[in-house]
Design an enzyme around this catalytic site. Sequence first.
Site, short mmCIF file in Angstrom:
data_model
loop_
_atom_site.label_atom_id
_atom_site.label_comp_id
_atom_site.label_asym_id
_atom_site.label_seq_id
_atom_site.Cartn_x
_atom_site.Cartn_y
_atom_site.Cartn_z
N SER A 52 0.83 -1.20 0.00
CA SER A 52 0.00 0.00 0.00
C SER A 52 0.87 1.26 0.00
CB SER A 52 -0.97 -0.04 1.19
OG SER A 52 -1.96 0.95 1.08
N ASP A 177 -5.69 -2.84 -2.88
CA ASP A 177 -4.76 -2.58 -1.77
C ASP A 177 -4.17 -3.86 -1.19
OD1 ASP A 177 -3.73 -1.88 0.90
OD2 ASP A 177 -4.66 0.06 0.52
#
Length: 298
Positions: A52, A177
Amino acid sequence: MRCKYRTVLAIDGGGIRGVIPLTLLKHIEKTCYGIDPDIDMINWIDVFSGTSTGAIISGALMLRDENERSIFTPDRILDLYLKRGHQIFSRDVSLHSAMPEYPLKLILENNFGEVNVSGISKHFLFVSYDMNADSPFIFTDRMDMYRNLSLSKIMMACSAVPGYFPPVQLGDKQLADGILTAKNPSKLAYEYAKMYYPNDPIVVISLGTGELPKEKHDMIELEMQRVHLEMEDYARKDRNLLYFRLQPDLRKANHLMDDTGDENLENLMHDANTFIEENNHVFDRLFKLMTIRADAYQ
């Protein structure tokens, strides 16, 4: 002859809380310059990894100019987070709908869109998640079929939070993500480094984005902690592994990953600097290893 060890950088996911590892890296880099102004600490990293926000930071750090010096220093990336964090990590739907493209996508493309994976000489491992297959997906420099992808697309594929940003379409994959795979990528990165350097001593520098109070731990936080404990166990059993986990407590900062207010940005840096002040002995040990690294590669 001094031992030539390999260095792995692993940065956790955590949205705007990426300010914390950037503050830690800024301190490490500044201290290295104090030891030797010619040192480019980032150039010693053999494997870059991140989940991320960690993928965004690590990806930016990999980039070199024609003289093999860092293009995006920790200080420059931190400045980007402080100035554009509201746009990068905003989950404000009204902000997204007011623009033709998502702010995260626009900023990543403006800064990294001209860089293709094929132009990057460093080893890397970035963590994503395939929503279609409901399974982890890992980007690495070994994946020849994706070498023409832009770095910005990989960054977006690793940081697109479901429900706030659309997943990145890559063939039959819908990538989102990487926190859904592993918030803490240190074990994945270490195992990847061993593929390239099976017999070399390895230093893993694992940077967290802030330790939450125990009452706020969910499955993602528990998995992050499990990976940390497993790496500690590896380091106890393997004399060729030196493991540093730098994880400040969130004392003043908000634990939310999208609190980009000025006060919280200051608090994130405050918590990181407090950690630095209270753990000088850990950083001193790390700096000694860096000095050895400098001597070994002269």
